[in-house]
Design an enzyme around this catalytic site. Structure first.
Site, mmCIF file in Angstrom:
data_model
loop_
_atom_site.group_PDB
_atom_site.id
_atom_site.type_symbol
_atom_site.label_atom_id
_atom_site.label_comp_id
_atom_site.label_asym_id
_atom_site.label_seq_id
_atom_site.Cartn_x
_atom_site.Cartn_y
_atom_site.Cartn_z
ATOM 1 N N CYS A 355 0.838 -1.197 0.000
ATOM 2 C CA CYS A 355 0.000 0.000 0.000
ATOM 3 C C CYS A 355 0.881 1.258 0.000
ATOM 4 C CB CYS A 355 -0.965 -0.029 1.188
ATOM 5 S SG CYS A 355 -2.441 0.940 0.878
ATOM 6 N N HIS A 510 -3.677 -5.000 0.530
ATOM 7 C CA HIS A 510 -3.046 -5.539 1.751
ATOM 8 C C HIS A 510 -3.186 -7.056 1.775
ATOM 9 C CE1 HIS A 510 -2.390 -1.752 3.993
ATOM 10 N NE2 HIS A 510 -3.379 -1.337 3.237
ATOM 11 N N GLU A 512 -1.739 -9.213 3.420
ATOM 12 C CA GLU A 512 -1.568 -9.813 4.745
ATOM 13 C C GLU A 512 -2.886 -10.184 5.407
ATOM 14 O OE1 GLU A 512 -0.646 -6.787 3.863
ATOM 15 O OE2 GLU A 512 -1.123 -5.263 5.367
#
Ligand code: GLN
Length: 567
Positions: A355, A510, A512
């Site tokens: 990001c 993102h 993750e």
């Protein structure tokens, strides 16, 4: 939620911005939650007030008990029915985490609601686990705080079925006996949750203490009807979990990753990032050595003020096998991040930009390769309200302009007046572009593309307000920066990659938030593998797994199992 106080803001598929605990549940249980799974006092009161305004309470006086407490129970019952996986079935068990500490004023209506819910759910449908901390003072394990806490919940009407004791070392028999005696539970109801070498070994610790038979008995789990396919899938996941996590202690080779960010004092601010790195390191059979660098320490101003800090930070960056710049907001520390990205690009050190980290890589490339002097982001100033990150300048109102040096600009459709929940949020498609077949990242995503219909589409979660300014794309591409992934309209730049570099990848999303222990996020996996010098091996392994999924051919039990487990 301030990242420095609360830790990371977790983002769900539906764009809900929630407490980081929901990330733990998604990761451990391999489920997908919705914003309704996160209950807050504010949400409950808002709901009750709206109902009152509509006249739902027929003009009666609205009170905490029963109106707020009923609303909490109704909310839980409604949410407990929402499917959380691709079976599309109603879940059999709902886990309710009542956060905070007994005695908190905020949690009182919730404790009362749980007491009532126990009765509403009925016998064998409700199990309460009380989590308590057992500190060690002068070498002695102190059970008093646990005794006091249990007294408090009991007087509120909540009776624990299990007491889970968090402690550094295993509890002495005398401490267990004391807790059982004073809290009026059997010895087997006291569960010792001691620190483990790795958090991934905790499920085995619980199994060893007979938690599963206890849960089965109290909740009558044996009476559930589960398909045999589901049962054997569960067994396979458990078997693979044990194999993977038991070998973790035996990884001796390390992979050193440096995280260059702004909120490094509180590691929880990057919880999902850390987890994704851990999942990936386990998959690469490496011990993760994560170094933390405050990006401001890399800046010349620190060199003048505190040279030791400056050199220490640069030493960490220069010696790391991989450099990660995670998400973030605001200008502070961004010059340090740009410097770290430059180091990674020029020295062929693997780089992953998440990001803001991708936007930083674009800025660095624009300045130092494309010669766009002073290239920057609209978020970093030059506008009247830089402190909030919200710009009101004319250039931000529509398509980007190349007249200035803002290679990262405010997204036109984002609400500029309100800061809450107004970002580009949640699960959105990214399309790998024609001609991007060379992309190392794409190679790793191949099985996900299959799931998305094989059209080069992947789905990841987003949370941002700014984007690459379209007016600069041609120049950046000419300089050698590839935009290998874009959104479904081709308007938003989602993935950047450098061809002549072992691993230089930036993603606007993102990844993750979707990483799993047995199925690591691909951008992280590629990054860690490249940092460990294993990218080709890992990529080849992923390809073998893909063939198994696509052709249904058995190419080895282990591989077949893993490929099908989480799909
Ligand atoms: N501040 C940047 C933006 O809003 C990056 C956000 C992030 O890293 N989550 O676009």
């Amino acid at each position: 939620m301030n990242p420095k106080e609360h830790g990371e803001v977790f983002v769900l598929n539906d764009g809900g911005e929630v407490d980081l605990d929901l990330g733990n549940y998604e990761r451990y249980l391999n489920i997908t939650l919705t914003r309704a799974n996160n209950i807050t006092t504010g949400k409950i009161y808002e709901h009750v007030i709206q109902r009152e305004r509509k006249g739902d309470y027929l003009g009666k006086t609205v009170q905490v008990v029963p109106h707020i407490t009923d609303a909490i129970q109704d909310w839980i019952e409604r949410v407990a029915r929402i499917p959380v996986d691709d079976t599309g079935e109603e879940p059999d068990v709902c886990i309710i985490e009542l956060g905070g500490t007994v005695g908190d004023i905020e949690s009182m209506p919730f404790i009362e609601a749980m007491t009532q819910l126990r009765r509403r759910a009925g016998k064998n449908n409700f199990l309460q686990i009380h989590v308590s901390y057992v500190p060690v003072i002068n070498g002695e394990q102190k059970t008093k705080p646990t005794q006091q806490a249990i007294k408090a919940v009991r007087s509120a009407g909540l009776i624990p079925d299990l007491i889970a004791c968090r402690c550094e070392r295993s509890l002495e028999a005398s401490a267990i006996q004391k807790i059982a005696h004073f809290c009026q539970v059997d010895l087997e109801q006291v569960i010792v949750v001691r620190d483990m070498p790795s958090i991934y070994q905790v499920p085995m610790l619980l199994e060893q203490q007979g938690v599963i038979p206890l849960l089965k008995e109290i909740l009558r789990l044996d009476q559930l009807t589960l398909s045999s396919a589901l049962v054997s899938k569960g067994h396979s996941i458990w078997a693979e979990w044990k194999t993977l996590t038991a070998t973790e202690n035996r990884f001796f080779e390390t992979v050193t990753i440096v995280l260059v960010g702004k909120y490094v004092e509180l590691h929880d601010s990057y919880l999902s990032v850390i987890k994704s790195l851990e999942h990936s390191a386990m998959r690469c059979k490496r011990k993760l050595d994560l170094q933390w660098v405050d990006s401001e320490h890399l800046e010349p101003a620190t060199s003048a003020r505190d040279p030791a800090k400056f050199h220490k930070a640069w030493h960490a960056v220069c010696t790391a096998a991989g450099i990660l710049v995670p998400g973030g907001f605001g200008q502070r520390g961004t010059e340090g991040m740009v410097a770290a990205a430059k180091w990674a690009r020029e020295n062929h050190t693997p780089y992953l930009g998440i990001c803001l980290g991708m936007q930083i890589a674009v800025i660095e490339f624009a300045r130092n390769v494309c010669g766009i002097a002073g290239a920057t982001s609209e978020e970093f100033g030059g506008s009247p309200s830089t402190s909030t990150g919200i710009s009101t300048s004319a250039a931000s109102s529509g398509s980007g302009s190349a007249a200035d040096s803002r290679v990262i600009m405010f997204m036109p459709e984002v609400d500029k007046a309100s800061m809450g929940a107004t970002m580009r949020l949640g699960l959105r498609p990214t399309l790998f572009q024609p001609g991007s077949e060379w992309s190392r990242l794409r190679g790793l995503y191949a099985d996900r593309e299959q799931r998305g219909g094989g059209s080069g589409t992947i789905l990841e979660r987003h949370r941002h307000r700014y984007e690459v300014n379209p007016a600069f794309i041609e120049r950046l591409e000419k300089g050698g920066l590839s935009f290998v992934g874009k959104d479904d309209k081709g308007e938003r730049m989602e993935i950047i990659e450098l061809k002549d570099h072992p691993w230089f990848v930036g993603v606007q999303f993102h990844p993750e938030y979707l990483s799993r222990v047995l199925d690591p996020s691909r951008p992280y996996l590629g990054f860690v593998a490249a940092s460990a010098g294993l990218l080709d091996e890992v990529a080849a392994e992923m390809k073998r797994e893909r063939v198994v999924v696509v052709n249904g051919v058995k190419a080895g039990v282990e591989v077949t199992q893993r490929a099908s487990l989480w799909s």
